[in-house]
Design a protein around this motif. Structure first.
Motif, PDB file in Angstrom:
ATOM      1  N   LYS A  55       3.759   8.763  -2.372  1.00  0.00           N
ATOM      2  CA  LYS A  55       4.874   9.254  -3.171  1.00  0.00           C
ATOM      3  C   LYS A  55       5.849   9.950  -2.235  1.00  0.00           C
ATOM      4  O   LYS A  55       5.457  10.809  -1.442  1.00  0.00           O
ATOM      5  N   PHE A  56       7.101   9.554  -2.292  1.00  0.00           N
ATOM      6  CA  PHE A  56       8.169  10.141  -1.486  1.00  0.00           C
ATOM      7  C   PHE A  56       9.164  10.762  -2.450  1.00  0.00           C
ATOM      8  O   PHE A  56       9.974  10.048  -3.045  1.00  0.00           O
ATOM      9  N   GLY A  57       9.058  12.069  -2.632  1.00  0.00           N
ATOM     10  CA  GLY A  57       9.907  12.715  -3.633  1.00  0.00           C
ATOM     11  C   GLY A  57       9.491  12.221  -5.006  1.00  0.00           C
ATOM     12  O   GLY A  57       8.332  12.343  -5.399  1.00  0.00           O
ATOM     13  N   ARG A  58      10.410  11.616  -5.713  1.00  0.00           N
ATOM     14  CA  ARG A  58      10.100  11.062  -7.034  1.00  0.00           C
ATOM     15  C   ARG A  58       9.730   9.587  -6.970  1.00  0.00           C
ATOM     16  O   ARG A  58       9.368   8.995  -7.977  1.00  0.00           O
ATOM     17  N   ASN A  59       9.847   8.987  -5.804  1.00  0.00           N
ATOM     18  CA  ASN A  59       9.600   7.547  -5.664  1.00  0.00           C
ATOM     19  C   ASN A  59       8.186   7.259  -5.189  1.00  0.00           C
ATOM     20  O   ASN A  59       7.699   7.884  -4.258  1.00  0.00           O
ATOM     21  N   ARG A  60       7.567   6.288  -5.807  1.00  0.00           N
ATOM     22  CA  ARG A  60       6.253   5.819  -5.373  1.00  0.00           C
ATOM     23  C   ARG A  60       6.448   4.487  -4.655  1.00  0.00           C
ATOM     24  O   ARG A  60       7.244   3.657  -5.072  1.00  0.00           O
ATOM     25  N   LYS A  61       5.701   4.327  -3.571  1.00  0.00           N
ATOM     26  CA  LYS A  61       5.747   3.087  -2.785  1.00  0.00           C
ATOM     27  C   LYS A  61       4.321   2.594  -2.618  1.00  0.00           C
ATOM     28  O   LYS A  61       3.373   3.363  -2.639  1.00  0.00           O
ATOM     29  N   ILE A  62       4.188   1.299  -2.413  1.00  0.00           N
ATOM     30  CA  ILE A  62       2.880   0.691  -2.230  1.00  0.00           C
ATOM     31  C   ILE A  62       2.765   0.230  -0.777  1.00  0.00           C
ATOM     32  O   ILE A  62       3.770  -0.154  -0.165  1.00  0.00           O
ATOM     33  N   LEU A  63       1.585   0.291  -0.242  1.00  0.00           N
ATOM     34  CA  LEU A  63       1.358  -0.071   1.145  1.00  0.00           C
ATOM     35  C   LEU A  63       1.614  -1.568   1.341  1.00  0.00           C
ATOM     36  O   LEU A  63       1.001  -2.412   0.690  1.00  0.00           O
ATOM     37  N   ARG A  64       2.539  -1.893   2.226  1.00  0.00           N
ATOM     38  CA  ARG A  64       2.935  -3.285   2.458  1.00  0.00           C
ATOM     39  C   ARG A  64       1.758  -4.133   2.943  1.00  0.00           C
ATOM     40  O   ARG A  64       1.584  -5.268   2.506  1.00  0.00           O
ATOM     41  N   ALA A  65       0.926  -3.585   3.823  1.00  0.00           N
ATOM     42  CA  ALA A  65      -0.218  -4.341   4.354  1.00  0.00           C
ATOM     43  C   ALA A  65      -1.195  -4.715   3.242  1.00  0.00           C
ATOM     44  O   ALA A  65      -1.822  -5.778   3.295  1.00  0.00           O
ATOM     45  N   PHE A  66      -1.324  -3.865   2.244  1.00  0.00           N
ATOM     46  CA  PHE A  66      -2.188  -4.157   1.098  1.00  0.00           C
ATOM     47  C   PHE A  66      -1.678  -5.385   0.342  1.00  0.00           C
ATOM     48  O   PHE A  66      -2.428  -6.312   0.052  1.00  0.00           O
ATOM     49  N   VAL A  67      -0.391  -5.393   0.055  1.00  0.00           N
ATOM     50  CA  VAL A  67       0.222  -6.511  -0.674  1.00  0.00           C
ATOM     51  C   VAL A  67       0.131  -7.790   0.146  1.00  0.00           C
ATOM     52  O   VAL A  67      -0.284  -8.844  -0.361  1.00  0.00           O
ATOM     53  N   GLU A  68       0.486  -7.713   1.419  1.00  0.00           N
ATOM     54  CA  GLU A  68       0.465  -8.906   2.273  1.00  0.00           C
ATOM     55  C   GLU A  68      -0.957  -9.415   2.485  1.00  0.00           C
ATOM     56  O   GLU A  68      -1.188 -10.623   2.537  1.00  0.00           O
ATOM     57  N   GLY A  69      -1.913  -8.503   2.597  1.00  0.00           N
ATOM     58  CA  GLY A  69      -3.306  -8.906   2.748  1.00  0.00           C
ATOM     59  C   GLY A  69      -3.830  -9.635   1.526  1.00  0.00           C
ATOM     60  O   GLY A  69      -4.516 -10.663   1.633  1.00  0.00           O
ATOM     61  N   PHE A  70      -3.498  -9.122   0.354  1.00  0.00           N
ATOM     62  CA  PHE A  70      -3.919  -9.770  -0.890  1.00  0.00           C
ATOM     63  C   PHE A  70      -3.307 -11.163  -0.996  1.00  0.00           C
ATOM     64  O   PHE A  70      -3.989 -12.130  -1.319  1.00  0.00           O
ATOM     65  N   LYS A  71      -2.021 -11.252  -0.697  1.00  0.00           N
ATOM     66  CA  LYS A  71      -1.338 -12.548  -0.764  1.00  0.00           C
ATOM     67  C   LYS A  71      -1.921 -13.537   0.236  1.00  0.00           C
ATOM     68  O   LYS A  71      -2.083 -14.715  -0.082  1.00  0.00           O
ATOM     69  N   ALA A  72      -2.261 -13.070   1.426  1.00  0.00           N
ATOM     70  CA  ALA A  72      -2.811 -13.958   2.457  1.00  0.00           C
ATOM     71  C   ALA A  72      -4.166 -14.515   2.026  1.00  0.00           C
ATOM     72  O   ALA A  72      -4.434 -15.705   2.202  1.00  0.00           O
ATOM     73  N   LEU A  73      -5.011 -13.671   1.470  1.00  0.00           N
ATOM     74  CA  LEU A  73      -6.314 -14.141   0.993  1.00  0.00           C
ATOM     75  C   LEU A  73      -6.156 -15.129  -0.160  1.00  0.00           C
ATOM     76  O   LEU A  73      -6.822 -16.161  -0.207  1.00  0.00           O
TER      77      LEU A  73
END
Length: 99
Positions: A55-73
């Motif tokens: 969480k950055f201030g009021r914004n939430r972000k998701i770990l890019r490596a997590f998304v890319e890893g899931f997509k790769a598998l």
């Protein structure tokens, strides 16, 4: 004696690229689009601590490596459960922390 003339350059010099958090993390809307999931589902998982992100201030972000890893598998044809994959990215409560 030699006269030295000063010349001002009109060229713009770009700063060296940094690794901003925007490369480490990605917007939830972008992750939702790439994963084919709803933003609400991802925000809920981030709020509950079930997905790797920050969480950055009021914004939430998701770990890019997590998304890319899931997509790769998934692209390799691996059958995945999203929640189980997410749990494998999160620290275990019984794990010791190195100090």
């Amino acid at each position: 004696m030699e006269t030295v003339e000063t010349v001002q350059s009109t060229e713009t010099v770009e700063a060296a690229p940094r690794t901003p958090r925007s490369q480490l993390f990605m917007a939830v809307a972008d992750a939702a689009e790439e994963l084919g999931l709803s933003k609400e589902y991802l925000y809920s998982g981030l709020r509950k601590g079930e997905l790797p992100g920050a969480k950055f201030g009021r914004n939430r972000k998701i770990l890019r490596a997590f998304v890319e890893g899931f997509k790769a598998l998934a692209a390799r044809g691996v059958s995945l459960d999203f929640e189980e994959y997410a749990a494998s990215w999160l620290p275990r409560e019984d794990a010791e922390v190195a100090v």
